[in-house]
Design a protein around this motif. Structure first.
Motif, PDB file in Angstrom:
ATOM      1  N   THR A 120       0.873  -1.173   0.000  1.00 27.78           N
ATOM      2  CA  THR A 120       0.000   0.000   0.000  1.00 27.78           C
ATOM      3  C   THR A 120       0.908   1.221   0.000  1.00 27.78           C
ATOM      4  OG1 THR A 120      -0.123   0.021   2.424  1.00 27.78           O
ATOM      5  CG2 THR A 120      -1.838  -1.190   1.233  1.00 27.78           C
ATOM      6  N   TYR A 121       0.461   2.314  -0.611  1.00 22.60           N
ATOM      7  CA  TYR A 121       1.357   3.437  -0.874  1.00 22.60           C
ATOM      8  C   TYR A 121       0.840   4.746  -0.298  1.00 22.60           C
ATOM      9  CZ  TYR A 121       3.788   0.406  -4.163  1.00 22.60           C
ATOM     10  OH  TYR A 121       4.509  -0.620  -4.717  1.00 22.60           O
ATOM     11  N   ARG A 122       1.799   5.601   0.043  1.00 21.14           N
ATOM     12  CA  ARG A 122       1.495   6.984   0.389  1.00 21.14           C
ATOM     13  C   ARG A 122       2.730   7.812   0.092  1.00 21.14           C
ATOM     14  NH1 ARG A 122       3.712   8.595   5.143  1.00 21.14           N
ATOM     15  NH2 ARG A 122       4.471   7.025   6.613  1.00 21.14           N
ATOM     16  N   GLY A 178       6.068   2.419  -0.290  1.00 19.84           N
ATOM     17  CA  GLY A 178       5.269   1.212  -0.187  1.00 19.84           C
ATOM     18  C   GLY A 178       5.385   0.619   1.201  1.00 19.84           C
ATOM     19  N   ARG A 179       4.252   0.155   1.737  1.00 16.99           N
ATOM     20  CA  ARG A 179       4.229  -0.461   3.064  1.00 16.99           C
ATOM     21  C   ARG A 179       3.436  -1.750   3.011  1.00 16.99           C
ATOM     22  NH1 ARG A 179       4.437   2.480   8.033  1.00 16.99           N
ATOM     23  NH2 ARG A 179       3.815   0.464   8.866  1.00 16.99           N
ATOM     24  N   LYS A 180       3.812  -2.713   3.833  1.00 10.10           N
ATOM     25  CA  LYS A 180       3.004  -3.911   4.038  1.00 10.10           C
ATOM     26  C   LYS A 180       3.344  -4.492   5.396  1.00 10.10           C
ATOM     27  CE  LYS A 180       3.734  -7.417   1.362  1.00 10.10           C
ATOM     28  NZ  LYS A 180       4.082  -8.278   0.209  1.00 10.10           N
ATOM     29  N   GLU A 238       6.905  -1.882  -7.047  1.00  2.00           N
ATOM     30  CA  GLU A 238       6.114  -3.052  -7.416  1.00  2.00           C
ATOM     31  C   GLU A 238       6.984  -4.237  -7.823  1.00  2.00           C
ATOM     32  OE1 GLU A 238       3.279   0.398  -8.000  1.00  2.00           O
ATOM     33  OE2 GLU A 238       5.420   0.021  -8.269  1.00  2.00           O
ATOM     34  N   GLU A 276       7.748  -6.668  -4.989  1.00  2.71           N
ATOM     35  CA  GLU A 276       6.655  -7.329  -4.264  1.00  2.71           C
ATOM     36  C   GLU A 276       6.853  -8.834  -4.142  1.00  2.71           C
ATOM     37  OE1 GLU A 276       3.016  -6.114  -6.105  1.00  2.71           O
ATOM     38  OE2 GLU A 276       2.996  -4.175  -5.071  1.00  2.71           O
TER      39      GLU A 276
END
Length: 271
Positions: A4-6, A18-20, A42, A45
């Motif tokens: 998920t991105y911010r 990117g975070r997970k 990406e 991932e």
């Protein structure tokens, strides 16, 4: 599970991060993953899925993925300060495991030198110390030094897609590639060309793993072996077949050893 991105701004640079793994146990050491030149998060991932029990942070460098171009060129030192600030913002007061691939491995070294208390373990994959060691393939060297390779976005996209394809990337991985901007790639090349952390590497005290591919034509295995001389306490791991992009294209070939190292386990054999 995808990232998920911010967006976040560090050292005056706006980055997409990117975070997970937000639901990982609180005592799990977070992992910072740093990608190769021109690559977007990406593409990390598949490799990130090999570390399911820890939170992961994976930023796009300026001009890569969906991070905007930098206003001015930057140095590795500046970017390392930015990464340390980002790490503190994401997980205040906590050290990270850091995994750097290719260009990201150079940045990982600089973070370990600049902010050693933020780095609990350091995994350097298919990377260089910055010392002038040879590139095995003369055509690779020519293309790296030719500015026209970066100015035309169509040529840039074609070259990166060809590199991914040659590395054994699947169609799914190729679809996730986002063409970097000429300014983004140019700044990364310039930052690396003027950098080395070699004089400080013998003083690193965190555990270090050096992982490389013996058939790598972009960053030959000689670079890893030079790093092993500069970091004598480092563990080394060589994959005997596969090129530079193997960690992204076929992560299962290298991820088990990386996972063992990040969990503090000793190696049994090379593969």
């Amino acid at each position: 599970m995808p990232f998920t991105y911010r967006k976040s701004t560090v050292e005056g640079l706006t980055l997409r991060i990117g975070r997970k793994g937000a639901g990982s146990p609180h005592d799990a050491v977070p992992l910072l993953m740093l990608n190769g030149i021109g690559f977007n998060s990406e593409l990390m991932e598949d490799l990130s899925r090999q570390f399911p029990n820890r939170p992961i942070v994976c930023p796009d460098m300026p001009g890569c993925g969906k991070s905007p171009d930098p206003v001015l060129p930057y140095t590795m030192q500046r970017m390392a300060r930015g990464m340390a600030a980002m790490m503190e913002r994401e997980f205040p007061g906590r050290p990270f495991a850091v995994l750097g691939f290719s260009w990201g491995g150079a940045l990982a070294q600089q973070i370990a030198v600049t902010a050693p208390r933020k780095v609990e373990r350091l995994a350097l994959v298919a990377t260089t110390s910055g010392l002038p060691l040879p590139i095995a393939n003369p055509e690779v060297l020519r293309r790296l030094l030719d500015p026209t390779e970066y100015i035309d976005p169509a040529i840039l996209s074609e070259n990166f897609l060809a590199l991914l394809h040659e590395g054994g990337a699947s169609a799914g991985l190729l679809r996730r590639f986002k063409t970097p901007t000429p300014a983004g790639v140019g700044c990364q090349v310039a930052a690396l060309a003027s950098w080395t952390a070699a004089p400080m590497l013998p003083f690193l005290r965190m555990p270090v793993l050096l992982a490389g591919m013996t058939e790598d034509a972009v960053v030959p295995i000689a670079h890893q072996r030079a790093l092993s001389c500069l970091i004598p306490q480092a563990e080394t791991f060589e994959v005997r077949t596969g090129g530079h992009l193997l960690p992204l294209a076929v992560p299962t070939r290298i991820a088990p050893r990386l996972a063992e190292f990040l969990e503090g386990k000793e190696a049994l054999v090379n593969c």
